[in-house]
Design a protein around this motif. Sequence first.
Motif, PDB file in Angstrom:
ATOM      1  N   LEU A  12       0.836  -1.200   0.000  1.00 36.54           N
ATOM      2  CA  LEU A  12       0.000   0.000   0.000  1.00 36.54           C
ATOM      3  C   LEU A  12       0.871   1.251   0.000  1.00 36.54           C
ATOM      4  N   CYS A  13       0.446   2.233  -0.751  1.00 31.46           N
ATOM      5  CA  CYS A  13       1.203   3.467  -0.928  1.00 31.46           C
ATOM      6  C   CYS A  13       0.842   4.468   0.172  1.00 31.46           C
ATOM      7  N   ASP A  14       1.678   4.529   1.178  1.00 31.75           N
ATOM      8  CA  ASP A  14       1.545   5.518   2.248  1.00 31.75           C
ATOM      9  C   ASP A  14       2.756   6.436   2.146  1.00 31.75           C
ATOM     10  N   VAL A  15       2.596   7.567   1.466  1.00 27.16           N
ATOM     11  CA  VAL A  15       3.715   8.486   1.257  1.00 27.16           C
ATOM     12  C   VAL A  15       3.283   9.914   1.547  1.00 27.16           C
ATOM     13  N   GLU A  16       4.256  10.711   1.937  1.00 25.09           N
ATOM     14  CA  GLU A  16       4.027  12.135   2.128  1.00 25.09           C
ATOM     15  C   GLU A  16       5.223  12.878   1.558  1.00 25.09           C
ATOM     16  N   LEU A  17       5.052  13.396   0.351  1.00 20.22           N
ATOM     17  CA  LEU A  17       6.096  14.187  -0.288  1.00 20.22           C
ATOM     18  C   LEU A  17       5.789  15.645   0.030  1.00 20.22           C
ATOM     19  N   GLU A  18       6.534  16.186   0.952  1.00 24.01           N
ATOM     20  CA  GLU A  18       6.243  17.505   1.511  1.00 24.01           C
ATOM     21  C   GLU A  18       5.956  18.552   0.438  1.00 24.01           C
ATOM     22  N   GLY A  19       4.778  19.143   0.532  1.00 18.44           N
ATOM     23  CA  GLY A  19       4.374  20.193  -0.384  1.00 18.44           C
ATOM     24  C   GLY A  19       3.952  19.719  -1.764  1.00 18.44           C
ATOM     25  N   ARG A  20       3.989  18.392  -2.002  1.00 17.77           N
ATOM     26  CA  ARG A  20       3.661  17.897  -3.338  1.00 17.77           C
ATOM     27  C   ARG A  20       2.489  16.938  -3.336  1.00 17.77           C
ATOM     28  N   VAL A  21       2.588  15.853  -2.592  1.00 19.38           N
ATOM     29  CA  VAL A  21       1.514  14.861  -2.603  1.00 19.38           C
ATOM     30  C   VAL A  21       1.530  14.061  -1.304  1.00 19.38           C
ATOM     31  N   THR A  22       0.341  13.763  -0.816  1.00 19.85           N
ATOM     32  CA  THR A  22       0.182  12.893   0.338  1.00 19.85           C
ATOM     33  C   THR A  22      -0.830  11.824  -0.028  1.00 19.85           C
ATOM     34  N   MET A  23      -0.478  10.593   0.268  1.00 19.70           N
ATOM     35  CA  MET A  23      -1.387   9.484  -0.004  1.00 19.70           C
ATOM     36  C   MET A  23      -1.249   8.476   1.123  1.00 19.70           C
ATOM     37  N   LYS A  24      -2.358   7.968   1.601  1.00 19.44           N
ATOM     38  CA  LYS A  24      -2.337   6.967   2.662  1.00 19.44           C
ATOM     39  C   LYS A  24      -3.366   5.895   2.325  1.00 19.44           C
ATOM     40  N   GLU A  25      -2.977   4.983   1.428  1.00 21.70           N
ATOM     41  CA  GLU A  25      -3.893   3.923   1.011  1.00 21.70           C
ATOM     42  C   GLU A  25      -4.337   3.053   2.186  1.00 21.70           C
ATOM     43  N   SER A  26      -3.488   2.923   3.189  1.00 21.71           N
ATOM     44  CA  SER A  26      -3.850   2.081   4.328  1.00 21.71           C
ATOM     45  C   SER A  26      -5.031   2.651   5.115  1.00 21.71           C
ATOM     46  N   SER A  27      -5.409   3.893   4.856  1.00 20.08           N
ATOM     47  CA  SER A  27      -6.553   4.473   5.553  1.00 20.08           C
ATOM     48  C   SER A  27      -7.885   4.033   4.948  1.00 20.08           C
ATOM     49  N   PHE A  28      -7.854   3.445   3.757  1.00 21.27           N
ATOM     50  CA  PHE A  28      -9.117   3.036   3.134  1.00 21.27           C
ATOM     51  C   PHE A  28      -9.100   1.654   2.495  1.00 21.27           C
ATOM     52  N   THR A  29      -7.985   0.936   2.620  1.00 20.91           N
ATOM     53  CA  THR A  29      -7.948  -0.419   2.061  1.00 20.91           C
ATOM     54  C   THR A  29      -6.991  -1.292   2.865  1.00 20.91           C
ATOM     55  N   ASN A  30      -7.108  -2.590   2.677  1.00 18.33           N
ATOM     56  CA  ASN A  30      -6.218  -3.557   3.327  1.00 18.33           C
ATOM     57  C   ASN A  30      -5.334  -4.192   2.279  1.00 18.33           C
ATOM     58  N   PRO A  31      -4.097  -4.538   2.647  1.00 19.19           N
ATOM     59  CA  PRO A  31      -3.217  -5.176   1.664  1.00 19.19           C
ATOM     60  C   PRO A  31      -3.628  -6.618   1.398  1.00 19.19           C
ATOM     61  N   GLY A  32      -3.373  -7.059   0.194  1.00 18.08           N
ATOM     62  CA  GLY A  32      -3.584  -8.467  -0.133  1.00 18.08           C
ATOM     63  C   GLY A  32      -2.631  -9.329   0.672  1.00 18.08           C
ATOM     64  N   ALA A  33      -3.002 -10.580   0.841  1.00 17.74           N
ATOM     65  CA  ALA A  33      -2.227 -11.467   1.709  1.00 17.74           C
ATOM     66  C   ALA A  33      -1.350 -12.462   0.950  1.00 17.74           C
ATOM     67  N   GLU A  34      -1.408 -12.432  -0.395  1.00 20.29           N
ATOM     68  CA  GLU A  34      -0.628 -13.423  -1.132  1.00 20.29           C
ATOM     69  C   GLU A  34      -0.254 -12.934  -2.521  1.00 20.29           C
ATOM     70  N   ILE A  35       0.820 -13.516  -3.039  1.00 26.12           N
ATOM     71  CA  ILE A  35       1.210 -13.330  -4.427  1.00 26.12           C
ATOM     72  C   ILE A  35       0.616 -14.513  -5.177  1.00 26.12           C
ATOM     73  N   LEU A  36      -0.127 -14.240  -6.231  1.00 23.00           N
ATOM     74  CA  LEU A  36      -0.752 -15.323  -6.993  1.00 23.00           C
ATOM     75  C   LEU A  36       0.242 -15.962  -7.954  1.00 23.00           C
ATOM     76  N   ALA A  37       0.068 -17.237  -8.208  1.00 26.92           N
ATOM     77  CA  ALA A  37       0.867 -17.918  -9.224  1.00 26.92           C
ATOM     78  C   ALA A  37       0.556 -17.302 -10.585  1.00 26.92           C
ATOM     79  N   PRO A  38       1.529 -17.262 -11.487  1.00 17.88           N
ATOM     80  CA  PRO A  38       1.262 -16.724 -12.817  1.00 17.88           C
ATOM     81  C   PRO A  38       0.090 -17.445 -13.490  1.00 17.88           C
ATOM     82  N   VAL A  39      -0.650 -16.673 -14.271  1.00 14.33           N
ATOM     83  CA  VAL A  39      -1.846 -17.155 -14.954  1.00 14.33           C
ATOM     84  C   VAL A  39      -1.489 -17.472 -16.402  1.00 14.33           C
ATOM     85  N   ASN A  40      -1.895 -18.645 -16.877  1.00 11.40           N
ATOM     86  CA  ASN A  40      -1.662 -18.993 -18.282  1.00 11.40           C
ATOM     87  C   ASN A  40      -2.591 -18.186 -19.173  1.00 11.40           C
TER      88      ASN A  40
END
Length: 179
Positions: A12-40
């Motif tokens: 999740l993208c939780d960043v604060e670039l002073e004076g440019r952009v602030t984003m806190k994805e963890s405030s509105f979503t949960n991270p996935g719990a696994e990496i999926l196997a590649p799909v054919n």
Amino acid sequence: GRLVAAYRKTHLCDVELEGRVTMKESSFTNPGAEILAPVNTPAGKLGLCVCYDLRFPEISLALRRAGAEILTYPSAFTVPTGSAHWEVLLRARAIESQCYVVAAAQSGKNHESRTSYGHSLVVDPWGAVVAQCREGPGLCYAEIDLDYLHRVRREMPVQGHRRPDLYGTVGAAGLAPAP
């Protein structure tokens, strides 16, 4: 069509670039719990990643070990992060994993306080940008040449040269500790 896989973004993208952009994805979503196997797919074995996952090479390398030939990164990078990091990170993921990287990117104003960088592109396993869209909406096409991909992997077999026995164990044998 039918749904064959559903990947949930793990980083999740939780960043604060002073004076440019602030984003806190963890405030509105949960991270996935696994990496999926590649799909054919008809184009090749597809490894699924999303946006901020791009900053973590471990996921692309894990997908490569699992057989991925193509990595996807649909994204909505901000203008400050996209202009500085987007292309170089995509090219790095392609080179280190020896996969095609396909990155569809949102472009333009998302809402009042957020504008996405855009610049959708496709990178080949050697790191060359083979298709791209610059500013605004667009569509680009690229040929996925699996024979070429396998030749790159055969000629420079980095997967076989990896040293997983060393990774995660950084030591400084014989060196004094840093002050």
